[in-house]
Design a protein around this motif. Structure first.
Motif, PDB file in Angstrom:
ATOM      1  N   ARG A  13      12.232  55.304   2.852  1.00 55.33           N
ATOM      2  CA  ARG A  13      11.278  54.188   2.733  1.00 55.33           C
ATOM      3  C   ARG A  13      11.587  53.065   3.717  1.00 55.33           C
ATOM      4  O   ARG A  13      11.008  51.985   3.622  1.00 55.33           O
ATOM      5  CB  ARG A  13      11.314  53.624   1.325  1.00 55.33           C
TER       6      ARG A  13
ATOM      7  N   VAL B 221       3.633  43.645   7.927  1.00 56.85           N
ATOM      8  CA  VAL B 221       3.457  43.811   6.473  1.00 56.85           C
ATOM      9  C   VAL B 221       2.234  43.018   6.013  1.00 56.85           C
ATOM     10  O   VAL B 221       1.414  43.510   5.223  1.00 56.85           O
ATOM     11  CB  VAL B 221       4.729  43.378   5.710  1.00 56.85           C
TER      12      VAL B 221
ATOM     13  N   ILE C 179       7.140  39.445  -0.220  1.00 58.67           N
ATOM     14  CA  ILE C 179       7.830  39.878   1.001  1.00 58.67           C
ATOM     15  C   ILE C 179       9.131  39.082   1.028  1.00 58.67           C
ATOM     16  O   ILE C 179       9.116  37.859   1.157  1.00 58.67           O
ATOM     17  CB  ILE C 179       6.998  39.561   2.261  1.00 58.67           C
TER      18      ILE C 179
ATOM     19  N   ARG D 288       4.973  45.264  -6.596  1.00 61.54           N
ATOM     20  CA  ARG D 288       4.763  45.222  -5.149  1.00 61.54           C
ATOM     21  C   ARG D 288       5.825  44.331  -4.484  1.00 61.54           C
ATOM     22  O   ARG D 288       5.822  43.114  -4.639  1.00 61.54           O
ATOM     23  CB  ARG D 288       3.361  44.709  -4.852  1.00 61.54           C
TER      24      ARG D 288
ATOM     25  N   VAL E 240       8.363  44.139  -0.756  1.00 63.76           N
ATOM     26  CA  VAL E 240       8.818  44.679   0.526  1.00 63.76           C
ATOM     27  C   VAL E 240       9.968  43.779   0.979  1.00 63.76           C
ATOM     28  O   VAL E 240       9.848  42.556   0.957  1.00 63.76           O
ATOM     29  CB  VAL E 240       7.684  44.630   1.577  1.00 63.76           C
ATOM     30  N   THR E 241      11.074  44.390   1.378  1.00 60.90           N
ATOM     31  CA  THR E 241      12.210  43.614   1.891  1.00 60.90           C
ATOM     32  C   THR E 241      12.266  43.793   3.407  1.00 60.90           C
ATOM     33  O   THR E 241      12.152  44.918   3.901  1.00 60.90           O
ATOM     34  CB  THR E 241      13.524  44.131   1.270  1.00 60.90           C
TER      35      THR E 241
ATOM     36  N   ILE F 215      12.273  47.447   7.498  1.00 61.12           N
ATOM     37  CA  ILE F 215      11.352  47.104   6.411  1.00 61.12           C
ATOM     38  C   ILE F 215      11.623  48.103   5.284  1.00 61.12           C
ATOM     39  O   ILE F 215      11.419  49.303   5.464  1.00 61.12           O
ATOM     40  CB  ILE F 215       9.876  47.230   6.862  1.00 61.12           C
TER      41      ILE F 215
ATOM     42  N   CYS G  58      10.463  49.498   2.034  1.00 60.29           N
ATOM     43  CA  CYS G  58       9.219  49.498   1.245  1.00 60.29           C
ATOM     44  C   CYS G  58       9.498  49.876  -0.202  1.00 60.29           C
ATOM     45  O   CYS G  58      10.413  50.647  -0.486  1.00 60.29           O
ATOM     46  CB  CYS G  58       8.243  50.497   1.841  1.00 60.29           C
TER      47      CYS G  58
ATOM     48  N   ASP H 231       3.511  52.811   0.769  1.00 62.47           N
ATOM     49  CA  ASP H 231       3.572  51.627   1.635  1.00 62.47           C
ATOM     50  C   ASP H 231       4.248  51.975   2.965  1.00 62.47           C
ATOM     51  O   ASP H 231       3.823  51.525   4.041  1.00 62.47           O
ATOM     52  CB  ASP H 231       4.327  50.486   0.949  1.00 62.47           C
ATOM     53  N   ALA H 232       5.322  52.785   2.886  1.00 62.11           N
ATOM     54  CA  ALA H 232       6.021  53.165   4.127  1.00 62.11           C
ATOM     55  C   ALA H 232       5.070  53.927   5.037  1.00 62.11           C
ATOM     56  O   ALA H 232       5.013  53.686   6.254  1.00 62.11           O
ATOM     57  CB  ALA H 232       7.251  54.002   3.797  1.00 62.11           C
TER      58      ALA H 232
END
Ligand SMILES: Cc1ncc(COP(=O)(O)O)c(C=O)c1O
Length: 379
Positions: A87, A101, A195, A222, A224-225, A243, A245, A250-251
């Motif tokens: 991911r 993103v 995010i 939801r 994302v880092t 990123i 996910c 998402d990835a």
């Protein structure tokens, strides 16, 4: 053996990197987040080997680089945070990653940025075609905590995304688990995308603990880092942000984004070397930064008694509240009168009258920075 070497001024000025080469000869630079320390030997060795081997083509597919696994192993060992390395999507830099993103995964609707903020957060939202809403913290509050009432108000009004900075630049703060959980409760109640920019996480200083936001999020929520090895290991010139996910979907959506990946093959080599081999150098760095924050805090209370500084828990960037000096721009005054360049970009609401000081240097240069600030402000 001390693994950390402070580069001489001559070396730094000749390096061609932004912090020192943009500063006039009589100006001491303490602004942008570059460190005065030489890059860790395992990283330069890996880069030399890659260059000698002709690794100057397009970066290979994410999985081939090994960066996702290296980050996942590092995150698991450091923070007990487990995720599937498949991911991890690579990007050029963290700001590029946030932009991607926002454009790809964020729903229509305003984007919340708590302020003061790392200045590119304030511009990247508009560039990604979204409306920015800022939620300031009160600069006079004892603790720099998120204004959850303000965030909830904006979510009710239609915002769909929150950009979190964890640990926080410029507050220098490491958020405790309870505070992240409270933010999570608000975000998840509204189904908002969070995010979380965690580029400063490996720079959490002794006494504080980094808690990854994704580790407190409810599975399936939801999140994302975005992160990178480049800040901690002082190599923002080699591009390879990561990123992480929250889902395989998402990835895939990020990988389908119609843009050539911005990461470089050398960035991938350097980032993998940092996560896998950069532990001893990072330990030496954190020792030095710990000593530097103590020294700076003492010098500020002695030489800049009207400046206010919150405890520095993470990052090597101290946020100084200079409002009590009554200067139109404390940053410009520092440059013009003191010949010291501290960061005085606009931080957004709540950041007025503050400057950010880069402490990733020698104790001697820290003393000079404070002396120059005192010459500029204490008159
Ligand atoms: C919070 C934060 N995010 C991102 C960046 C920049 O990262 P990059 O160079 O990968 O865009 C910085 C740089 O200091 C930062 O402080």
């Amino acid at each position: 053996m001390n693994l950390l070497r402070v580069r001489t001024e001559a070396e730094l000025r000749a390096s061609g990197c932004i912090k020192w080469s943009e500063a006039p000869a009589d100006v001491l630079p303490a602004w942008v987040a570059e460190m005065d320390f030489a890059v860790a030997e395992p990283i330069t060795a890996a880069l030399h080997e890659a260059v000698d081997g002709g690794c100057l083509g397009y970066g290979p597919a994410d999985a081939t680089t090994g960066v996702g696994e290296a980050l996942a192993n590092f995150a698991s060992a450091q923070w007990d945070w487990a995720f599937d390395p498949r991911r991890v999507v690579l990007a050029g830099d963290v700001v590029d990653a946030i932009s991607r993103v926002l454009a790809t995964l964020a729903e229509e609707g305003p984007v919340i940025v708590p302020t003061p903020a790392y200045p590119p957060f304030l511009t990247v939202v508009g560039h990604a075609g979204r409306r920015l809403v800022t939620v300031p913290i009160d600069p006079d509050a004892v603790e720099a905590t998120h204004d959850l009432v303000g965030i909830e108000r904006e979510l009710r009004a239609g915002a769909r995304t929150i950009v979190l900075c964890n640990p926080h630049n410029p507050w220098g703060r490491s958020f405790p688990r309870e505070e992240l959980e409270a933010l999570r409760d608000v975000a998840e109640a509204h189904g908002a995308l969070v995010i979380s920019d965690e580029i400063h996480a490996p720079l959490t200083l002794p006494g504080a603990t980094h808690v990854p936001y994704a580790a407190v999020a409810t599975p399936g929520a939801r999140v994302v880092t975005v992160t990178s090895a480049t800040k901690t290991w002082n190599m923002p010139g080699v591009k390879c942000a990561q990123i992480v996910c929250g889902s395989a979907e998402d990835a895939q959506r990020l990988r389908d984004y119609p843009m050539h990946p911005g990461q470089s093959s050398l960035g991938a080599v350097a980032s993998r070397a940092a996560y896998e081999l950069g532990g001893p150098w990072r330990a030496a760095l954190l020792d030095q930064l710990d000593a530097n924050r103590t020294l700076f805090t003492e010098l500020v209370s002695g030489r800049l008694p009207r400046a206010r500084m919150r405890p520095l828990e993470a990052t090597y960037l101290a946020f100084l509240d200079a409002r009590a000096y009554g200067l139109a721009s404390p940053g410009e005054a520092a440059l013009e009168r003191g010949r010291v360049w501290v960061d005085h970009r606009p931080w957004g609401p709540g950041g007025e009258g503050h400057v950010r000081v880069n402490l990733a240097t020698s104790p001697e240069r820290i003393e000079q920075i404070v002396e120059r600030l005192a010459a500029a402000w204490e008159r």
